[in-house]
Design an enzyme around this catalytic site. Structure first.
Site, PDB file in Angstrom:
ATOM      1  N   SER A 124       0.864  -1.111  -0.112  1.00 45.44           N
ATOM      2  CA  SER A 124      -0.001   0.080  -0.037  1.00 45.44           C
ATOM      3  C   SER A 124       0.759   1.342   0.041  1.00 45.44           C
ATOM      4  CB  SER A 124      -0.718   0.080   1.242  1.00 45.44           C
ATOM      5  OG  SER A 124      -1.489   1.224   1.529  1.00 45.44           O
ATOM      6  N   TYR A 153      -1.290  -0.571  10.435  1.00 48.18           N
ATOM      7  CA  TYR A 153      -1.279  -0.704   8.908  1.00 48.18           C
ATOM      8  C   TYR A 153       0.013  -0.503   8.102  1.00 48.18           C
ATOM      9  CZ  TYR A 153      -3.290  -1.637   4.410  1.00 48.18           C
ATOM     10  OH  TYR A 153      -3.427  -2.108   3.041  1.00 48.18           O
TER      11      TYR A 153
END
Length: 218
Positions: free
Chosen positions: A127, A142
């Protein structure tokens, strides 16, 4: 007809990757934590599935053995825990397990076949939230876990057997259960770069980070 294993392939981007690879003639196995969801998705897709819980290391070796020789490993499964890393450190530990430790262990289990075959492609679904270039954004742990996955993707080529590549990719903000209803991208759009890396990217491309098939900064 290469054999591909996609973790978290029963829904979202992983499901779309499975569809795309099947359409290109690949032999696909999806990994799923939930047996009912895995079996249902595999029936819909017309492929095999294996039980694979990334928080249960005991499931890793049996899943790889059941999948057979894996030529393409797509570490797609992820979790999004929004709790504070300081107040709820278990969230970071779980994020690191699912999105860093488990992918690395699965890579190790798949490498003997890839080395024997003289080729293999490893795709780590990461990501932009794990990119220093984009400010390491995102909630909880995350981004930290994705940054670790990015670092692994960057450094691992030095130790891989000849013919085996590893790359990371960002699918963008995609309308999935994790991405939410406001996300502008479709799962198919998010899956495109992973399918390209698995089948069409030049054989010497390794240790890179991509979005929309374009290399991006770490």
């Amino acid at each position: 007809m290469p054999r591909a294993l996609i973790t978290g392939g029963n829904r979202g981007i992983g499901y779309a990757m499975a569809q795309g690879l099947l359409a290109r003639g690949c032999d696909v196995v999806i990994g799923a934590r939930d047996a009912q969801a895995g079996a249902k998705a595999a029936t819909e897709l017309g492929c095999d599935w294996v039980h694979l819980d990334l928080e249960d290391a005991a499931s890793f070796a049996p899943a790889i053995e059941a999948a057979g020789g894996v030529d393409i490993l797509i570490n797609n499964a992820g979790i999004l825990i929004e709790d504070s890393m300081v107040r709820h450190p278990e969230g970071l530990r779980r994020s690191m397990q699912v999105m860093f430790h488990a992918p690395f262990e699965l890579i190790l289990l798949c490498l003997p076949h890839m080395e024997q075959a003289g080729q293999g492609r490893i795709i780590n679904v990461s990501s932009g939230w794990g990119a220093y270039d984009e400010g390491m954004e995102g909630p909880g742990g995350y981004g930290v876990a994705k940054a670790a996955l990015n670092a692994l993707s960057f450094a691992l080529p030095r130790d891989l057997p000849p013919g085996v590549t590893v790359n990371a990719m960002c699918p963008g903000w995609v309308h999935t259960r994790m991405g939410g209803a406001a996300a502008p991208g479709t799962p198919e759009q998010g899956a495109d770069t992973g399918i390209w890396l698995a089948l069409d990217a030049p054989a010497d491309v390794t240790g890179k980070f991509f979005r929309n098939r374009q290399e991006k900064a770490w």
